[in-house]
Design an enzyme around this catalytic site. Structure first.
Site, PDB file in Angstrom:
ATOM      1  CE  LYS A  66      28.812  83.814  37.793  1.00  0.00           C
ATOM      2  NZ  LYS A  66      27.737  83.495  38.914  1.00  0.00           N
ATOM      3  CG  ASP A 102      26.361  80.095  39.901  1.00  0.00           C
ATOM      4  OD1 ASP A 102      27.153  80.171  40.810  1.00  0.00           O
ATOM      5  OD2 ASP A 102      26.661  80.830  39.081  1.00  0.00           O
TER       6      ASP A 102
HETATM    7  P1  NDP Z   1      25.024  89.561  35.143  1.00  0.00           P
HETATM    8  O1  NDP Z   1      25.718  90.842  35.376  1.00  0.00           O
HETATM    9  O2  NDP Z   1      25.530  88.412  34.633  1.00  0.00           O
HETATM   10  O3  NDP Z   1      23.553  89.928  35.385  1.00  0.00           O
HETATM   11  C1  NDP Z   1      22.928  90.779  36.126  1.00  0.00           C
HETATM   12  C2  NDP Z   1      21.338  90.608  35.939  1.00  0.00           C
HETATM   13  O4  NDP Z   1      20.756  91.607  37.032  1.00  0.00           O
HETATM   14  C3  NDP Z   1      20.587  91.068  34.621  1.00  0.00           C
HETATM   15  O5  NDP Z   1      19.750  89.922  34.457  1.00  0.00           O
HETATM   16  C4  NDP Z   1      20.435  92.367  34.765  1.00  0.00           C
HETATM   17  O6  NDP Z   1      19.178  92.788  33.916  1.00  0.00           O
HETATM   18  C5  NDP Z   1      19.953  92.511  36.256  1.00  0.00           C
HETATM   19  N1  NDP Z   1      20.028  93.715  36.736  1.00  0.00           N
HETATM   20  C6  NDP Z   1      21.189  94.297  37.121  1.00  0.00           C
HETATM   21  N2  NDP Z   1      20.729  95.744  37.798  1.00  0.00           N
HETATM   22  C7  NDP Z   1      19.470  95.624  37.804  1.00  0.00           C
HETATM   23  C8  NDP Z   1      18.511  96.603  38.214  1.00  0.00           C
HETATM   24  N3  NDP Z   1      18.889  97.794  38.940  1.00  0.00           N
HETATM   25  N4  NDP Z   1      17.205  96.601  37.975  1.00  0.00           N
HETATM   26  C9  NDP Z   1      16.678  95.391  37.559  1.00  0.00           C
HETATM   27  N5  NDP Z   1      17.732  94.082  37.177  1.00  0.00           N
HETATM   28  C10 NDP Z   1      18.890  94.445  37.146  1.00  0.00           C
HETATM   29  O7  NDP Z   1      25.325  88.973  36.879  1.00  0.00           O
HETATM   30  P2  NDP Z   1      25.142  87.407  37.562  1.00  0.00           P
HETATM   31  O8  NDP Z   1      23.822  86.879  36.878  1.00  0.00           O
HETATM   32  O9  NDP Z   1      26.234  86.836  37.327  1.00  0.00           O
HETATM   33  O10 NDP Z   1      24.697  87.713  39.172  1.00  0.00           O
HETATM   34  C11 NDP Z   1      23.524  88.141  39.643  1.00  0.00           C
HETATM   35  C12 NDP Z   1      23.648  88.399  41.079  1.00  0.00           C
HETATM   36  O11 NDP Z   1      23.603  87.124  41.783  1.00  0.00           O
HETATM   37  C13 NDP Z   1      24.795  89.140  41.627  1.00  0.00           C
HETATM   38  O12 NDP Z   1      24.477  90.020  42.480  1.00  0.00           O
HETATM   39  C14 NDP Z   1      25.844  88.077  42.143  1.00  0.00           C
HETATM   40  O13 NDP Z   1      26.480  88.555  43.381  1.00  0.00           O
HETATM   41  C15 NDP Z   1      24.680  87.162  42.696  1.00  0.00           C
HETATM   42  N6  NDP Z   1      25.191  85.810  42.658  1.00  0.00           N
HETATM   43  C16 NDP Z   1      25.146  85.027  43.813  1.00  0.00           C
HETATM   44  C17 NDP Z   1      25.795  83.655  43.893  1.00  0.00           C
HETATM   45  C18 NDP Z   1      25.629  83.060  45.404  1.00  0.00           C
HETATM   46  O14 NDP Z   1      26.235  81.965  45.263  1.00  0.00           O
HETATM   47  N7  NDP Z   1      24.785  83.432  46.218  1.00  0.00           N
HETATM   48  C19 NDP Z   1      26.159  82.990  42.740  1.00  0.00           C
HETATM   49  C20 NDP Z   1      25.846  83.760  41.472  1.00  0.00           C
HETATM   50  C21 NDP Z   1      25.499  85.241  41.421  1.00  0.00           C
HETATM   51  P3  NDP Z   1      19.602  93.071  32.349  1.00  0.00           P
HETATM   52  O15 NDP Z   1      19.754  91.964  31.775  1.00  0.00           O
HETATM   53  O16 NDP Z   1      18.241  93.899  32.116  1.00  0.00           O
HETATM   54  O17 NDP Z   1      20.899  94.187  32.314  1.00  0.00           O
END
Ligand code: NDP
Length: 266
Positions: A66, A102
């Site tokens: 994104k 979103d």
């Molecule tokens: P990004 O890759 O941009 O961000 C991921 C986030 O998750 C970061 O804050 C990261 O932390 C954190 N993270 C990842 N793994 C872990 C872990 N093991 N423990 C703790 N924190 C973790 O992804 P998005 O923000 O685009 O999407 C996030 C989630 O939301 C996805 O699973 C996606 O499928 C879901 N989603 C659902 C939507 C819906 O319509 N239902 C719409 C958009 C997203 P750090 O910064 O520390 O790496």
């Protein structure tokens, strides 16, 4: 002629966007195909440009692209500009238009499908990635008592909070900085996709709390913890359908009905 749409991400195999957009197409009698594209992590731009050069009519953008989509778009809607993240791309005569649906998707699911109002609530938002960025401004617009963004990388959450400070009472930091009880706890991390547990204090769930997991279609450790703490739970399927309806409207100028599609997917 059949118009081509797709969702681009990595991984993308779990995405239910194709089913949703195909259901919208049936409902609105649109002639379109909608597929999944798994772009290599270092080839989002090339894959996207190739898709549109071959006549593609629109892309949904999911993890982890994104922020890259935000940079690639030549024009941005106001909400995408504020979010700093793009989940929707549409070709326009003077270049790609980037939008972010979103936030409106989450608010419509909370308000219209779950009957929940965020006004006056204490909101804890987990995650500081693209999904989190997209929902902060609309959440603050619903006038919560306060909003705290907690992230594995706490500096990222603190920086995000500073970015939105003009929109309402928002602060951010690491999970260890979570204090007190919260009415609405939204998991916008992707931890649930790998069944990873979040270091969330059990006591953070207020009585009658709503725990909202953006991941959909699976029982995640966050949902299990919330249930054990006595919270009401919801997954992100409703948000997914609502944000997709807004994409469909941007691409095709027609607003599909969401309730029958949510029912179909459940
Ligand atoms: P990004 O890759 O941009 O961000 C991921 C986030 O998750 C970061 O804050 C990261 O932390 C954190 N993270 C990842 N793994 C872990 C872990 N093991 N423990 C703790 N924190 C973790 O992804 P998005 O923000 O685009 O999407 C996030 C989630 O939301 C996805 O699973 C996606 O499928 C879901 N989603 C659902 C939507 C819906 O319509 N239902 C719409 C958009 C997203 P750090 O910064 O520390 O790496």
């Amino acid at each position: 002629m059949t118009e081509r749409y797709a969702v681009i991400g990595n991984p993308v195999g779990h995405s239910r966007s194709p089913e949703i957009h195909r259901a919208f197409a049936l409902q609105t009698r649109a002639d379109l195909e909608y597929t999944r594209i798994e772009a290599p992590l270092d080839a989002f731009v090339a894959t996207t440009e190739g898709f549109f050069a071959a006549g593609g009519a629109g892309l949904s953008v999911t993890i982890p692209f994104k922020a890259e989509a935000f940079k690639l778009a030549k024009q941005l809607t106001a909400r995408a500009q504020r979010a700093g993240a793009v989940n929707t791309l549409a070709p326009r005569p003077d270049g790609l238009l980037g939008d972010n649906t979103d936030g409106i998707g989450l608010l419509r699911d909370l308000g219209e499908n779950l009957g929940y109002t965020a006004e006056g609530r204490r909101i804890l938002l987990l995650g500081a990635g693209g999904a989190s960025r997209g929902v902060i401004e609309p959440l603050l617009g619903s006038q919560p008592q306060k909003l705290f963004i907690a992230n594995r990388n706490g500096d990222r959450a603190a920086e995000l909070a500073r970015h939105f400070v003009d929109f309402g009472p928002v602060d951010g930091g690491g999970f260890e900085e979570i204090e007190g009880e919260w009415d609405l706890i939204i998991n916008a991390t992707s931890a649930g996709l790998s069944d990873s547990e979040l270091p969330l204090p059990f006591e953070c769930f207020a009585q009658d709390a709503l725990a909202y997991e953006m991941v959909y279609g699976r029982d995640t450790p966050f949902l299990a913890l919330a249930r054990n703490a006595g919270a009401r739970t919801a997954d992100g399927l409703g948000m997914l359908v609502e944000q997709a309806a807004e994409q469909f409207y941007l691409w095709r100028g027609v607003r599909p009905q969401t309730a029958p599609v949510i029912q179909l997917l459940r």
